[in-house]
Design a protein around this motif. Structure first.
Motif, short mmCIF file in Angstrom:
data_model
loop_
_atom_site.label_atom_id
_atom_site.label_comp_id
_atom_site.label_asym_id
_atom_site.label_seq_id
_atom_site.Cartn_x
_atom_site.Cartn_y
_atom_site.Cartn_z
N ARG A 191 -10.88 0.94 -0.66
CA ARG A 191 -9.97 -0.11 -1.57
C ARG A 191 -8.29 0.03 -1.34
O ARG A 191 -7.60 -0.80 -1.86
N ASP A 192 -8.24 1.01 -0.40
CA ASP A 192 -6.76 1.14 0.13
C ASP A 192 -6.20 0.10 1.02
O ASP A 192 -6.76 -0.58 1.54
N LYS A 241 -12.66 -2.80 1.54
CA LYS A 241 -12.80 -3.19 0.13
C LYS A 241 -11.66 -3.68 -0.41
O LYS A 241 -11.47 -4.42 -1.79
N SER A 242 -10.52 -3.80 0.29
CA SER A 242 -9.29 -4.20 0.00
C SER A 242 -9.50 -5.94 -0.09
O SER A 242 -10.16 -6.36 0.82
N THR A 243 -8.87 -6.64 -0.94
CA THR A 243 -8.76 -7.96 -1.02
C THR A 243 -7.39 -8.53 -0.19
O THR A 243 -7.43 -9.49 -0.11
N CYS A 284 -7.37 0.96 -11.85
CA CYS A 284 -8.39 0.91 -10.98
C CYS A 284 -9.03 -0.87 -11.49
O CYS A 284 -9.69 -1.30 -10.61
N PHE A 289 -6.40 1.29 -4.86
CA PHE A 289 -6.83 0.12 -5.65
C PHE A 289 -5.82 -1.09 -5.20
O PHE A 289 -5.39 -1.94 -6.04
N ASP A 309 -6.93 -3.70 -4.45
CA ASP A 309 -7.40 -4.99 -4.71
C ASP A 309 -7.04 -5.45 -6.12
O ASP A 309 -7.37 -6.41 -6.61
#
Length: 400
Positions: free
Chosen positions: A26-27, A72-74, A89, A148, A150
């Motif tokens: 998520r980074d 998993k990053s947006t 989170c 985090f 995202d």
């Protein structure tokens, strides 16, 4: 990359350090375009906050361009983002209540005992702010890793310059939450201790929330002048008794709400403050709490006290009896930045909130040590320092 590192009291240095990389899915990696020196950074500069280690990268007010993302990053490469100073989170008990600065998952497991020993619970994870808050590298650097990604970062629309939105990272939401915690009602008289960056945004926020009068308290003429621009009445505590002035200005009742934006490094030759300074210098205490004492004593009966200011340890001579006997409400805490960023961005776009008035100096990132020293030593003239990588050393830009 180049980054500003801490090495002890009043010792910060620009050094070449390893580039950050993706650690968790998520980074995201951000290339810094603007970063600022916060009043809270001066607590590190003065070495009031424990658990700093030589070589720690400083800075928690920053924004920039996304250059790398985890699976998993947006975020997407090339987006411009502001990054809240709180690392959250987005899915824990506290995040689900929009209490983002209480998120326990932003703190690595090996750092959680430090907070529990001092405060009963683990601290929030913060960028560039000691190992008590996770030991994360900060954003006074060319690049930074954002966990985090995202959850925290907010994408900034094209055409909006950095200076207008940079303070969404911390001090604008902090000033807004300070006013919100004061539960301001239409017609209220609000007193704000401290006209630093957070105090000035608290003044502006209090008026936006319906305060009829705001009284700003400080001793730096330039900062009091900035508060007056928004319609605040001012008190210079070196020229008059703050308590006496507040009683006269409120007909002997006291302010409806008091906001402490000073924190643990209160100034002034007051008896209680001198005692606090002696205790700090002899390691018998950690905080100088004159401002919050005064706010509690001055607040009207049944009033509200908001404390966005940073305090670090145990204190004495706290007016607990006045707090109880007067029926006051005290609200405080690290800012839940993510709760406010979308609405405040809209307010900036609609010109309801002014942010750029605060900036007094712009420096190249390489001149960050100078920026710290001047922000520390010349607080009247240096109201806010913005650092820009690649601006050019010696090309200092001073605001009008």
């Amino acid at each position: 990359m180049r980054a500003l590192t801490w090495h002890g009291k009043h010792d910060v240095r620009m050094e070449t350090v390893d580039d950050p990389g993706i650690v968790n899915p998520r980074d995201a990696i951000i290339k810094i375009t603007s970063t600022a020196i916060c009043g809270s950074d001066l607590h590190l500069y003065d070495h009031f906050i424990p658990s700093m280690q030589a070589g720690d990268i400083l800075g928690h007010e920053f924004m920039g361009e996304v250059v790398e993302v985890g699976p998993k990053s947006t975020l997407k490469k090339g987006q411009r983002v502001i990054v809240p100073f709180t690392i959250s989170c987005g899915s824990c008990y506290h995040c689900n209540k929009s209490q983002f600065s209480a998120c326990p998952n932003g703190l690595p497991a090996d750092n959680q005992d430090l907070g529990r020993q001092g405060y009963g619970h683990e601290m929030a994870g913060l960028f560039g702010y000691s190992h008590l808050t996770g030991g994360y590298a900060g954003g006074q650097a060319e690049y930074v890793r954002v966990p985090f990604s995202d959850v925290g970062p907010l994408v900034i629309p094209d055409g909006i310059e950095d200076d207008k939105v940079l303070f969404l990272t911390d001090i604008l939401p902090t000033g807004w939450m300070a006013a919100e915690n004061a539960e301001i009602e239409p017609g209220d008289i609000v007193a704000v201790w401290g006209c630093g960056p957070v105090g000035l945004f608290a003044v502006q926020s209090a008026f936006l929330m319906g305060a009829e009068r705001v009284i700003a308290i400080d001793h730096f003429p330039r900062r009091l002048e900035l508060a007056a621009r928004f319609g605040a009445e001012t008190i210079n505590f070196e020229e008059t008794s703050t308590y006496d002035a507040l009683m006269e200005m409120t007909g002997g009742i006291g302010p409806d709400a008091c906001i402490d934006c000073v924190g643990l490094e209160a100034h002034g030759g007051f008896v209680d403050n001198i005692i606090d300074q002696i205790k700090v210098s002899t390691f018998l205490g950690t905080d100088r709490i004159h401002a919050i004492r005064q706010a509690i004593i001055a607040c009207r009966k049944g009033g509200r006290v908001s404390m966005p200011a940073v305090y670090g340890g145990f204190v004495d001579k706290f007016p607990l009896g006045a707090l109880m006997e007067k029926g006051l409400t005290l609200k405080t805490g690290q800012t839940h930045v993510q709760r406010y960023t979308h609405a405040l961005l809209n307010a900036i776009v609609e010109d309801k909130v002014d942010t750029t008035f605060l900036i007094s100096h712009r420096l190249d990132l390489e001149e960050a040590p100078k920026g710290y020293k001047m922000f520390h030593d010349r607080q009247n003239e240096w109201t806010k320092v913005v650092l820009k990588p690649g601006m050019g050393v010696g090309k200092e830009a001073v605001a009008a």
